[in-house]
Scaffold this active site. Sequence first.
Site, PDB file in Angstrom:
ATOM      1  N   MET A 199       0.846  -1.196   0.000  1.00  0.00           N
ATOM      2  CA  MET A 199       0.000   0.000   0.000  1.00  0.00           C
ATOM      3  C   MET A 199       0.886   1.252   0.000  1.00  0.00           C
ATOM      4  SD  MET A 199      -3.415  -0.940   2.118  1.00  0.00           S
ATOM      5  CE  MET A 199      -2.762  -0.654   3.747  1.00  0.00           C
ATOM      6  N   GLY A 200       2.154   1.081  -0.341  1.00  0.00           N
ATOM      7  CA  GLY A 200       3.052   2.228  -0.379  1.00  0.00           C
ATOM      8  C   GLY A 200       3.539   2.625   0.999  1.00  0.00           C
ATOM      9  N   GLY A 252      11.356  -3.351   5.182  1.00  0.00           N
ATOM     10  CA  GLY A 252      10.734  -4.681   5.109  1.00  0.00           C
ATOM     11  C   GLY A 252      10.179  -4.956   3.714  1.00  0.00           C
ATOM     12  N   HIS A 253       9.503  -3.955   3.129  1.00  0.00           N
ATOM     13  CA  HIS A 253       8.981  -4.120   1.760  1.00  0.00           C
ATOM     14  C   HIS A 253      10.132  -4.330   0.777  1.00  0.00           C
ATOM     15  CE1 HIS A 253       5.622  -1.488   3.453  1.00  0.00           C
ATOM     16  NE2 HIS A 253       4.970  -2.529   2.994  1.00  0.00           N
ATOM     17  N   GLY A 275       4.911 -10.243   3.848  1.00  0.00           N
ATOM     18  CA  GLY A 275       5.725 -10.206   5.067  1.00  0.00           C
ATOM     19  C   GLY A 275       5.061 -10.988   6.197  1.00  0.00           C
ATOM     20  N   LYS A 284       5.214 -10.188   9.191  1.00  0.00           N
ATOM     21  CA  LYS A 284       4.695  -9.238  10.171  1.00  0.00           C
ATOM     22  C   LYS A 284       3.160  -9.282  10.167  1.00  0.00           C
ATOM     23  CE  LYS A 284       4.146  -4.948  12.020  1.00  0.00           C
ATOM     24  NZ  LYS A 284       3.167  -4.435  11.087  1.00  0.00           N
ATOM     25  N   GLN A 331      -2.593 -12.409   7.647  1.00  0.00           N
ATOM     26  CA  GLN A 331      -2.837 -12.069   6.237  1.00  0.00           C
ATOM     27  C   GLN A 331      -2.167 -13.082   5.319  1.00  0.00           C
ATOM     28  OE1 GLN A 331      -2.699  -8.025   4.362  1.00  0.00           O
ATOM     29  NE2 GLN A 331      -0.592  -8.567   3.942  1.00  0.00           N
ATOM     30  N   SER A 343       7.029  -1.038  10.309  1.00  0.00           N
ATOM     31  CA  SER A 343       5.642  -0.941   9.852  1.00  0.00           C
ATOM     32  C   SER A 343       5.413   0.449   9.297  1.00  0.00           C
ATOM     33  CB  SER A 343       4.698  -1.171  11.035  1.00  0.00           C
ATOM     34  OG  SER A 343       3.404  -0.667  10.742  1.00  0.00           O
TER      35      SER A 343
HETATM   36  O1  PAF Z   1      -0.117  -5.839   3.498  1.00  0.00           O
HETATM   37  C1  PAF Z   1      -0.543  -4.899   2.785  1.00  0.00           C
HETATM   38  O2  PAF Z   1       0.120  -3.891   2.557  1.00  0.00           O
HETATM   39  C2  PAF Z   1      -1.937  -5.011   2.173  1.00  0.00           C
HETATM   40  O3  PAF Z   1      -2.820  -5.659   3.038  1.00  0.00           O
HETATM   41  C3  PAF Z   1      -1.947  -5.667   0.777  1.00  0.00           C
HETATM   42  C4  PAF Z   1      -1.481  -7.105   0.840  1.00  0.00           C
HETATM   43  C5  PAF Z   1      -1.046  -4.876  -0.158  1.00  0.00           C
HETATM   44  C6  PAF Z   1      -3.360  -5.664   0.203  1.00  0.00           C
HETATM   45  O4  PAF Z   1      -3.867  -4.379   0.099  1.00  0.00           O
END
Ligand code: PAF
Length: 288
Positions: free
Chosen positions: A26-27, A32-33, A149, A151, A155, A187
């Site tokens: 989500m930017g 971590g990303h 991730g 974290k 999900q 985060s």
């Molecule tokens: O983890 C996230 O940033 C969001 O939940 C995702 C997986 C991009 C879905 O919008």
Amino acid sequence: MQLVHTIEDLRAALRPFNAPVFVPTMGNLHDGHLALVRTGKPLGDVTVSSIFVNRLQFAPHEDFDTYPRTLQADCARLEQSGCDVVFAPPEKELYPEPQGFKLHPPAELADILEGHFRPGFFIGVSTVVMKLFQCVFSEAKGPRHALFGKKDYQQQLVIRRMVQQFALPVTIVAGETLRAPDGLALSSRNGYLSETERAEAVQLSLALRALARDALAAAGSLPEKREALEAQAMRALALRGWQPDYLTVRRRSDLQPPSAPDALAPQSMVVLGAARLGNTRLIDNFEI
Ligand code: PAF
């Protein structure tokens, strides 16, 4: 690196390749990303990241409107990390009409923990991830990988179950949680913390580590002791001024409470927690 905003342009950019590696985000990216991008890079022949703040996974009182939109900085960091294509659709591109068709993940996995405190969250996540997979993987002829991730532990499990139950030809890869030097899990929402809150924030991970130690020490009697240990961990955080939603010990595979054999099996459990510090809700977990 190519930046595209439409599904058509994304598919055109990916057409020459066989094996996309996908990191949905989500930017407002943190290390971590970027670690997910670097981990994914060798798994395919083109690395794609999406940046889309998904309204469907936010409740009306949550931070959809204020969630930081930092496209330029995110693109610069993605490029440095080896990303080849960034897909940053405007909302009207992904949801040209209200998304009436939604995916409902199984309640026993998705209506507990995060799903209990954020009703509908995993419906929104599953729906957008399914849609993003259709956008990213539709032209692929070879292996398809997507990285999430740890974290966001629950999900990642929900997405794995979705992939398995819909027989999607996608391999899910889980990336380890990255931490600041004091131990706070990285985060996007850490940026909301004031200086004092930032100094306090590590206490969530410390409370989870203490709960993990107690759970391991309880061994085969964990099922009888679990709720008392969890209550003690939540009380300790509450005394420091936090508002804990849950601190809990679960089975890694399905996030159900561990049985005595689970508690005795090595590497079978995870401690997970969510708690509010001021206006910021933080989550964290450790596999044990
Ligand atoms: O983890 C996230 O940033 C969001 O939940 C995702 C997986 C991009 C879905 O919008």
